[in-house]
Design a protein around this motif. Structure first.
Motif, short mmCIF file in Angstrom:
data_model
loop_
_atom_site.label_atom_id
_atom_site.label_comp_id
_atom_site.label_asym_id
_atom_site.label_seq_id
_atom_site.Cartn_x
_atom_site.Cartn_y
_atom_site.Cartn_z
N ILE A 179 0.83 -1.20 0.00
CA ILE A 179 0.00 0.00 0.00
C ILE A 179 0.87 1.25 0.00
CG2 ILE A 179 -1.77 1.27 1.26
CD1 ILE A 179 -2.59 -1.45 -0.07
N LYS A 180 2.01 1.21 0.68
CA LYS A 180 2.90 2.36 0.74
C LYS A 180 3.43 2.72 -0.64
CE LYS A 180 6.90 4.16 3.28
NZ LYS A 180 7.96 3.85 4.29
N GLY A 181 3.60 1.71 -1.49
CA GLY A 181 4.10 1.96 -2.85
C GLY A 181 3.01 2.26 -3.85
N ASN A 182 1.77 2.38 -3.37
CA ASN A 182 0.64 2.65 -4.25
C ASN A 182 0.10 4.05 -3.95
OD1 ASN A 182 -2.36 2.59 -5.13
ND2 ASN A 182 -1.58 0.67 -5.98
N HIS A 183 -0.43 4.72 -4.97
CA HIS A 183 -0.94 6.07 -4.79
C HIS A 183 -2.44 6.14 -5.03
CE1 HIS A 183 0.22 5.57 -8.98
NE2 HIS A 183 -0.60 6.55 -9.32
N GLY A 184 -3.15 5.11 -4.55
CA GLY A 184 -4.60 5.12 -4.66
C GLY A 184 -5.13 4.58 -5.96
N ASP A 185 -4.35 3.74 -6.64
CA ASP A 185 -4.74 3.18 -7.93
C ASP A 185 -5.15 1.73 -7.73
OD1 ASP A 185 -4.89 2.14 -10.51
OD2 ASP A 185 -3.30 3.44 -11.26
N LEU A 186 -6.45 1.46 -7.81
CA LEU A 186 -6.95 0.09 -7.58
C LEU A 186 -6.44 -0.87 -8.65
CD1 LEU A 186 -10.66 1.02 -6.79
CD2 LEU A 186 -8.97 0.23 -5.15
N ARG A 187 -6.43 -0.43 -9.88
CA ARG A 187 -6.00 -1.31 -10.96
C ARG A 187 -4.53 -1.69 -10.79
NH1 ARG A 187 -6.76 1.94 -15.01
NH2 ARG A 187 -8.97 1.46 -15.24
N ALA A 188 -3.70 -0.71 -10.43
CA ALA A 188 -2.28 -0.99 -10.23
C ALA A 188 -2.07 -1.94 -9.05
CB ALA A 188 -1.52 0.31 -9.99
N LEU A 189 -2.89 -1.82 -8.01
CA LEU A 189 -2.78 -2.71 -6.86
C LEU A 189 -3.03 -4.15 -7.25
CD1 LEU A 189 -2.61 -3.17 -3.74
CD2 LEU A 189 -5.10 -2.83 -3.73
N VAL A 190 -4.09 -4.39 -8.00
CA VAL A 190 -4.43 -5.76 -8.40
C VAL A 190 -3.37 -6.31 -9.36
CG1 VAL A 190 -6.17 -7.21 -9.51
CG2 VAL A 190 -6.88 -5.34 -8.03
N ARG A 191 -2.86 -5.50 -10.23
CA ARG A 191 -1.81 -5.96 -11.14
C ARG A 191 -0.53 -6.30 -10.37
NH1 ARG A 191 -2.88 -1.65 -16.07
NH2 ARG A 191 -4.53 -2.85 -17.11
N ASP A 192 -0.19 -5.48 -9.37
CA ASP A 192 0.97 -5.80 -8.53
C ASP A 192 0.79 -7.15 -7.85
OD1 ASP A 192 2.37 -3.53 -9.16
OD2 ASP A 192 1.71 -2.39 -7.41
N LEU A 193 -0.39 -7.41 -7.34
CA LEU A 193 -0.66 -8.68 -6.68
C LEU A 193 -0.53 -9.84 -7.65
CD1 LEU A 193 -3.73 -7.70 -4.45
CD2 LEU A 193 -1.42 -8.28 -3.66
N GLN A 194 -0.98 -9.67 -8.89
CA GLN A 194 -0.87 -10.74 -9.87
C GLN A 194 0.59 -11.04 -10.20
OE1 GLN A 194 -3.00 -10.10 -13.53
NE2 GLN A 194 -2.73 -12.22 -14.20
#
Length: 505
Positions: free
Chosen positions: A230-245
């Protein structure tokens, strides 16, 4: 978990209760859609504005699915000229839903157009005959790019009998950033649109989504790993899910924090910086690599960044630094030109790098504790010299577009007519007279306050010079007309010669 290979689609919410973040915005959208159940709301369209990945289209699709409505969607990957929008959206929006069940409340077809800020062109409409032939796949009709797209979009909003949702990242792209009449475009669209602005998703909402996705994928995790992600994310839901994948590829059983940190170090998150704090950071950069990284993060196109640097160098640098910075900006400007001349796709790369270096390492002296970068005056559409009358007139005279006049001609003309001991003088009227400008337009070009006494004196002097300028021009035109009206003397026909005879002369 089986399903779509792309996790952003596999874990896309299909119901409103699965949505996270932007609660007030979701309520506003739901209330607007409820207005379509038994009638039509006052504004038949809604415009969702916000950065990518915050769930704008997902919210609309999830709520529509809860209501049992059909969704017709166009996005940036589709052709979006007048024919395409008429085929996909306008015809569907002006008819009752094909899937209407008379025993249930009135069902609707939701028209969803994503990334409308990427639809180019103005509001010039394509003729109905060309649209009809295009729909019939007539090979004689070919619309280039987004021809007539915005005009058809406006027609859709005016004629629709179904809810229409538009989504965009940068609303100025829809209004027409490079157009002088963008306010007119905004007003015409705003009559039919309710505007909802989305915010970045909170860290707590991101945590809940990350946990839910990992649980559905049967992957264990530590709280430290989630916090690092979460610290490396700036509120982008799509980027979060892609990072997890990406992190979960290769049969991962448990997500650890060290894996997340390595992933974040290996990639660079696409984050943007507001222009004013970004410009201050750029001017304080000591290393070329830092300057280029900062310049890349500023929320401006490379050509716009070059203009900002060019404007602010004059107020922040001394003469030696100005010369070094100007050398780099000259090359940056040539790179911009090459983009239009020969499609050199690296032109943006060089423009960005050279402009960033011009604002940083070109200066060897320490800047003050606090600097105040300013907006380039020659880019202000509301500036007194950027009056539409001047721009329209110069566009007609030069046979170029208004955006070209504003970008290429106006900065130079304004500079030549402002009070400057080197090359600017508002009392020199030759250029303005040759271009056919009025006294008021000349004053506006000089960026002079109209109420100033000296300005009124310039207006009076200009009007006198204008009369003197017109007299010889009128005389020359009359002389030309008189010469044209004089009857031509009939010349005696030359005696025809026998082609077989030879002459001595």
């Amino acid at each position: 978990m089986s399903g779509a290979s792309d996790w952003t689609e596999r874990h896309r919410p299909t119901s409103e209760h699965q949505l996270e973040g932007n609660d007030p915005q979701r309520r506003k959208i739901r209330e607007w859609l409820d207005g379509w159940v038994n009638g039509q709301p006052k504004k038949k369209g809604i415009l969702l504005i916000g950065p990518p990945g915050v769930g704008k289209t997902t919210v609309a699709r999830a709520i529509a699915q809860d209501m049992g409505w059909t969704v017709i969607e166009l996005n940036a990957s589709d052709t979006r000229n007048a024919v395409a929008i008429r085929k996909a959206a306008t015809q569907s929006s002006t008819h009752r839903s094909l899937f209407h069940d008379p025993t249930k409340p009135q069902q609707r077809t939701l028209i969803l157009l994503d990334e409308v800020d990427h639809i180019g062109g103005g509001l010039r409409a394509v003729s109905e005959d060309r649209i009809r032939k295009g729909i019939e796949d007539d090979e004689s009709v070919s619309l280039s790019g987004d021809s007539g797209g915005k005009a058809e979009l406006l027609r859709l909003l005016e004629a629709t009998k179904q809810p229409v949702i538009l989504a965009c990242n940068d609303v100025m792209g829809l209004w027409g950033r490079s157009s002088s009449n963008w306010r007119n475009t905004k007003d015409r669209f705003s009559r039919h649109l309710l505007t909802v602005t989305f915010d970045r998703v909170s860290d707590e909402a991101l945590r809940r989504i990350a946990r839910r996705v990992l649980r559905q994928e049967s992957i264990d995790y530590t709280n430290e790993a989630i916090d690092a992600l979460i610290k490396g994310n700036h509120g982008d839901l799509r980027a979060l899910v892609r990072d997890l994948q990406v992190l979960s590829s290769g049969g991962l059983q448990k997500l650890e924090s060290d894996m997340v940190l390595q992933h974040l170090e290996a990639g660079v998150r696409d984050m943007t910086t507001e222009v004013f704090p970004g410009m201050e950071s750029l001017y304080r950069s000591k290393l070329a690599t830092d300057a280029v990284s900062t310049g890349r993060s500023i929320d401006k196109q490379p050509s716009d960044l070059m203009n900002w640097v060019h404007w602010n160098n004059a107020s922040l640098f001394e003469s030696a630094a100005m010369r070094r910075g100007s050398d780099a900006l000259v090359l940056a400007d040539r790179s911009v030109e090459s983009r239009y001349r020969d499609l050199a796709h690296h032109s943006s790369y060089w423009t960005l790098h050279l402009a960033s270096l011009s604002a940083s390492v070109a200066n060897e002296k320490e800047l003050p504790n606090r600097i105040y970068p300013s907006y380039p005056n020659y880019l202000r559409r509301s500036g007194s010299w950027a009056r539409p009358a001047i721009i329209n007139h110069l566009a007609d005279v030069s046979k170029t577009s208004r955006s070209t006049v504003r970008r290429e001609f106006m900065p130079l003309l304004s500079l030549l007519h402002q009070e400057n001991p080197v090359f600017g003088d508002p009392n020199r009227f030759e250029i303005s007279l040759a271009l056919g400008l009025t006294a008021d337009e000349h004053v506006a070009l000089c960026n002079l306050p109209v109420s100033r006494k000296s300005t009124k004196a310039i207006v009076q002097a200009y009007e006198q010079a204008e009369e003197q300028w017109r007299v010889p021009v009128i005389d020359s035109v009359l002389d030309t007309l008189e010469q044209d009206s004089e009857p031509e003397q009939e010349s005696e026909p030359e005696p025809q010669r026998d082609s077989a005879q030879r002459t001595l002369f």
